[in-house]
Write a protein that holds these residues in place. Structure first.
Motif, short mmCIF file in Angstrom:
data_model
loop_
_atom_site.label_atom_id
_atom_site.label_comp_id
_atom_site.label_asym_id
_atom_site.label_seq_id
_atom_site.Cartn_x
_atom_site.Cartn_y
_atom_site.Cartn_z
N UNK A 204 -1.06 -16.50 30.52
CA UNK A 204 -0.48 -15.22 30.91
C UNK A 204 1.04 -15.25 30.75
N UNK A 205 1.66 -16.36 31.07
CA UNK A 205 3.11 -16.49 30.88
C UNK A 205 3.48 -16.36 29.41
N UNK A 206 2.67 -16.95 28.53
CA UNK A 206 2.91 -16.83 27.10
C UNK A 206 2.82 -15.37 26.66
N UNK A 207 1.81 -14.66 27.16
CA UNK A 207 1.65 -13.24 26.83
C UNK A 207 2.81 -12.42 27.37
N UNK A 208 3.29 -12.78 28.57
CA UNK A 208 4.44 -12.08 29.13
C UNK A 208 5.65 -12.24 28.22
N UNK A 209 5.92 -13.47 27.82
CA UNK A 209 7.05 -13.71 26.92
C UNK A 209 6.86 -13.01 25.59
#
Length: 156
Positions: free
Chosen positions: A21-26
């Motif tokens: 999810x953090x990767x998608x946020x970035x």
């Protein structure tokens, strides 16, 4: 805090999901829907070039309404795409917060269930908005392309 052995798999799964999810946020911060932006930008450029040729006298335009509607479609498609980038970021950001609370719960910490539910509702709300805005961008881009083609063929 130490995670109980039986909860370790569940914890690891949520932790992996959090990292994704953090990767998608970035990605949603950096990302530009290049195809929509490029095609709409090219469409607007073609419209400006056509108007330039019209002013010079090289192109005869009987009715510029179709060209105006086409340009508005491209412009609104770009704007809705930019807004969808922001709603996508908000969705992923809220999901990240939800997962962080879920991980804390698995570790045995007391969490605010109302806060976690609010994050979950925000994820749903922003996902819906993002989907609507993306559909709007794609639809307007396609309408703009069709209208530009119709306008182009009407010149002959």
């Amino acid at each position: 805090m130490v995670v109980k052995k039986k909860d370790q798999l569940k914890y690891n799964a949520w932790n992996e999901h959090l990292n994704y999810t953090r990767e998608r946020t970035n990605y949603s911060i950096r990302r530009m829907d290049l195809l929509i932006i490029s095609i709409c930008g090219a469409g607007i450029f073609i419209i400006f070039q056509t108007l330039k040729e019209f002013k010079i006298g090289n192109v005869k335009i009987e009715d510029s309404t179709l060209l105006l509607i086409c340009g508005l479609c491209f412009l609104v498609a770009i704007i809705s795409n930019f807004i969808s980038q922001k709603t996508g970021f908000y969705s992923n950001n809220n999901e990240e917060k939800f997962i962080s609370l879920e991980l804390s719960k698995i570790q045995g910490e007391k969490i605010d269930d109302c806060k976690q539910e609010r994050y979950d509702k925000n994820v749903e709300k922003f996902n819906t908005a993002t989907n609507i805005l993306n559909l709007t961008s794609i639809s307007l881009m396609l309408i703009g392309l069709v209208l530009l083609a119709v306008f182009n063929f009407s010149l002959f």
